[in-house]
Structure formats: C-alpha cells, structure tokens
Design an enzyme around this catalytic site. Structure first.
Site, PDB file in Angstrom:
ATOM      1  N   ARG A 211       0.824  -1.211   0.000  1.00 43.45           N
ATOM      2  CA  ARG A 211       0.000   0.000   0.000  1.00 43.45           C
ATOM      3  C   ARG A 211       0.860   1.264   0.000  1.00 43.45           C
ATOM      4  NH1 ARG A 211      -3.395  -1.606   4.866  1.00 43.45           N
ATOM      5  NH2 ARG A 211      -2.418  -3.670   4.742  1.00 43.45           N
TER       6      ARG A 211
ATOM      7  N   GLU B 260       3.657  -9.732  14.790  1.00 39.35           N
ATOM      8  CA  GLU B 260       2.957 -10.195  15.990  1.00 39.35           C
ATOM      9  C   GLU B 260       3.242 -11.684  16.206  1.00 39.35           C
ATOM     10  OE1 GLU B 260      -1.028  -8.853  15.722  1.00 39.35           O
ATOM     11  OE2 GLU B 260      -1.464  -9.372  17.813  1.00 39.35           O
TER      12      GLU B 260
HETATM   13  O1  LIG Z   1       3.150  -1.064  11.732  1.00 38.25           O
HETATM   14  P1  LIG Z   1       3.045  -2.488  11.310  1.00 38.25           P
HETATM   15  O2  LIG Z   1       2.483  -3.368  12.405  1.00 38.25           O
HETATM   16  O3  LIG Z   1       4.301  -3.039  10.738  1.00 38.25           O
HETATM   17  O4  LIG Z   1       1.920  -2.557  10.192  1.00 38.25           O
HETATM   18  C1  LIG Z   1       1.823  -1.623   9.152  1.00 38.25           C
HETATM   19  C2  LIG Z   1       2.065  -2.273   7.840  1.00 38.25           C
HETATM   20  O5  LIG Z   1       1.043  -3.276   7.626  1.00 38.25           O
HETATM   21  C3  LIG Z   1       0.429  -3.062   6.361  1.00 38.25           C
HETATM   22  O6  LIG Z   1       1.115  -3.723   5.351  1.00 38.25           O
HETATM   23  P2  LIG Z   1       0.998  -5.291   5.095  1.00 38.25           P
HETATM   24  O7  LIG Z   1       2.240  -5.953   5.594  1.00 38.25           O
HETATM   25  O8  LIG Z   1      -0.316  -5.795   5.622  1.00 38.25           O
HETATM   26  O9  LIG Z   1       1.091  -5.417   3.536  1.00 38.25           O
HETATM   27  P3  LIG Z   1       0.277  -4.842   2.272  1.00 38.25           P
HETATM   28  O10 LIG Z   1       0.567  -3.371   2.197  1.00 38.25           O
HETATM   29  O11 LIG Z   1       0.920  -5.611   1.191  1.00 38.25           O
HETATM   30  O12 LIG Z   1      -1.193  -5.125   2.448  1.00 38.25           O
HETATM   31  C4  LIG Z   1       0.547  -1.567   6.154  1.00 38.25           C
HETATM   32  O13 LIG Z   1       0.411  -1.208   4.792  1.00 38.25           O
HETATM   33  C5  LIG Z   1       1.906  -1.247   6.720  1.00 38.25           C
HETATM   34  O14 LIG Z   1       2.951  -1.420   5.767  1.00 38.25           O
HETATM   35  N1  LIG Z   2      -5.626  -2.571  11.359  1.00 40.11           N
HETATM   36  C1  LIG Z   2      -5.000  -2.417  10.196  1.00 40.11           C
HETATM   37  N2  LIG Z   2      -5.667  -1.988   9.120  1.00 40.11           N
HETATM   38  C2  LIG Z   2      -5.040  -1.815   7.943  1.00 40.11           C
HETATM   39  N3  LIG Z   2      -3.755  -2.106   7.753  1.00 40.11           N
HETATM   40  C3  LIG Z   2      -3.036  -2.537   8.799  1.00 40.11           C
HETATM   41  N4  LIG Z   2      -1.734  -2.896   8.911  1.00 40.11           N
HETATM   42  C4  LIG Z   2      -1.526  -3.289  10.173  1.00 40.11           C
HETATM   43  N5  LIG Z   2      -2.645  -3.202  10.901  1.00 40.11           N
HETATM   44  C5  LIG Z   2      -3.616  -2.730  10.054  1.00 40.11           C
END
Ligand SMILES: O=P(O)(O)OC[C@H]1O[C@H](OP(=O)(O)OP(=O)(O)O)[C@H](O)[C@@H]1O
Ligand SMILES: Nc1ncnc2[nH]cnc12
Length: 191
Positions: free
Chosen positions: A75, A112
């Site tokens: 994202r 986590e």
């Molecule tokens: O602060 P954190 O606990 O590390 O979480 C935040 C991260 O989690 C999500 O990405 P995700 O790894 O779900 O991947 P995506 O963007 O491919 O959906 C979001 O876009 C951040 O990069």
């Molecule tokens: N609650 C949440 N919603 C969307 N993206 C996330 N990445 C980590 N936690 C999330």
C-alpha cells in the site's frame, strides 16, 4: 452566539482530515478475528480524497527537504509513487523479500507472530540522500522500523516517516523513537 469552527479548519466538517477519514472503511475481524482493518480502497477510488492525500504527503516531503521517497510494499507503493511525482522526487520501492532482481540490502523484523523480511536495491540509496518513508498505516511500527534500519545501513539519512494514519494504541510511535533519531513521524490521522 454559538462559535463554529470555520469550514476547512482541522477536525471541522469539510476539513481535509474529515474528507480522508470519511473515505476509510472499517472492516471488523479482517484478516483475522479481533483485528479492525482500515481499508483505504474507498479513498483511492475518490479523486478528490486521493488528490488531497497525495498533496498533503508531498507537502511534508518538501517541508522536510526529502530528496527521495521510499514506499513500503504494497500500500505504500500506491501512495508513495504519486507523492514522489507530485514532490518531484525519485521513488524507491522497499519490497518483501525475494522480489527485487539486483543486489539488495535485507532487514528481518518481528511481526505479531513470527518474522518477515524486506529488501531494497543496494544501489538505490546512497550517502547524501534524505529519505522520506511513505506508508498508509503505522500499526505496531515493525515495518517502518525495519525500513529505517535499511535506510541507515545504506548510508542515507532519514528525512522522516509520513503515513496516512497511525493506530495509536498499537504503540508504533514509541517503537520507532530510537530508529527515528529525531526525524519527524507524521500521521495525517491518528486513531
Ligand atoms: O506497523 P506495522 O504493524 O508493521 O503494520 C503496518 C504495515 O502493515 C500493512 O502492510 P501489510 O504488511 O499488511 O502489507 P500490504 O501493504 O501488502 O497489504 C501496512 O500497509 C503497513 O505497511
Ligand atoms: N488494522 C489495520 N488496518 C489496515 N492495515 C493494517 N496494517 C496493520 N494493521 C492494520
């Protein structure tokens, strides 16, 4: 007489923050029970909201004198690439492990449950760069913290971390403090 906030003031109806907030959809129990997922796809589909978002993030890049933008897969790519274009800066993808074809720097980090790994092309960040990290969500801070480690190891400086939203109770801001070394962490929305 009753005082009302002027239209467009932070937090008032019609303010940029309210527009962004109104386009984020809460999805309970996704991707697993107990998680309230913050879905940005309605915001991406709304040109006024998406334009306001990329403009606000590009302003932060300019204010903090960034010279390159790092986006965090996936994202962070959707937001970081148009922000880079608007700010007139190069875009550097930080990818999940195994996706970049050239020589990489890698950084493992704690999720986590278990661990994950992100990578950047070693040649993309060099001494003298001032890098702004862009992502949609700061949750536990693990992903952003690992990206800051990668940037420091490349020899580049961190201009800051800028996100659309910070999920405050998950403690990402506290986790990032040491790695930021005084660089700003800014969220357009804190939940
Ligand atoms: O602060 P954190 O606990 O590390 O979480 C935040 C991260 O989690 C999500 O990405 P995700 O790894 O779900 O991947 P995506 O963007 O491919 O959906 C979001 O876009 C951040 O990069
Ligand atoms: N609650 C949440 N919603 C969307 N993206 C996330 N990445 C980590 N936690 C999330």
């Amino acid at each position: 007489m009753t005082a009302t906030a002027p239209k467009g003031a932070p937090g008032s109806p019609g303010s940029p923050r309210e527009l962004l907030l109104s386009r984020i959809r809460d999805v309970p129990d996704y991707p697993k029970p107990g998680v309230l997922f913050k879905d940005i796809t309605p915001l991406l589909a709304d040109p006024a909201a998406f334009t306001a978002l990329t403009g606000a993030l590009a302003d932060l890049c300019t204010r903090h004198q960034a010279t390159k933008i790092v986006g965090l897969e996936a994202r962070g790519f959707i937001l970081g690439a148009p922000v880079a274009v608007r700010a007139g800066l190069g875009f550097i993808p930080v990818r999940k492990a195994g996706k970049l074809p050239g020589a990489t720097l890698s950084q493992a980090y704690e999720l986590e449950y278990g661990t994950a790994e992100i990578e950047v092309h070693a040649e993309d960040l060099v001494e003298g760069d001032r890098v702004m990290v862009i992502d949609d969500v700061l949750a536990t801070g693990g992903t952003a913290e690992a990206s800051l480690e990668l940037i420091r190891r490349s020899g580049a400086d961190v201009a800051g971390v800028s996100v659309l939203m910070e999920i405050g109770f998950l403690g990402g801001r506290a986790r990032l403090q040491a790695a930021l070394r005084g660089a700003p962490l800014e969220a357009l929305i804190t939940l």
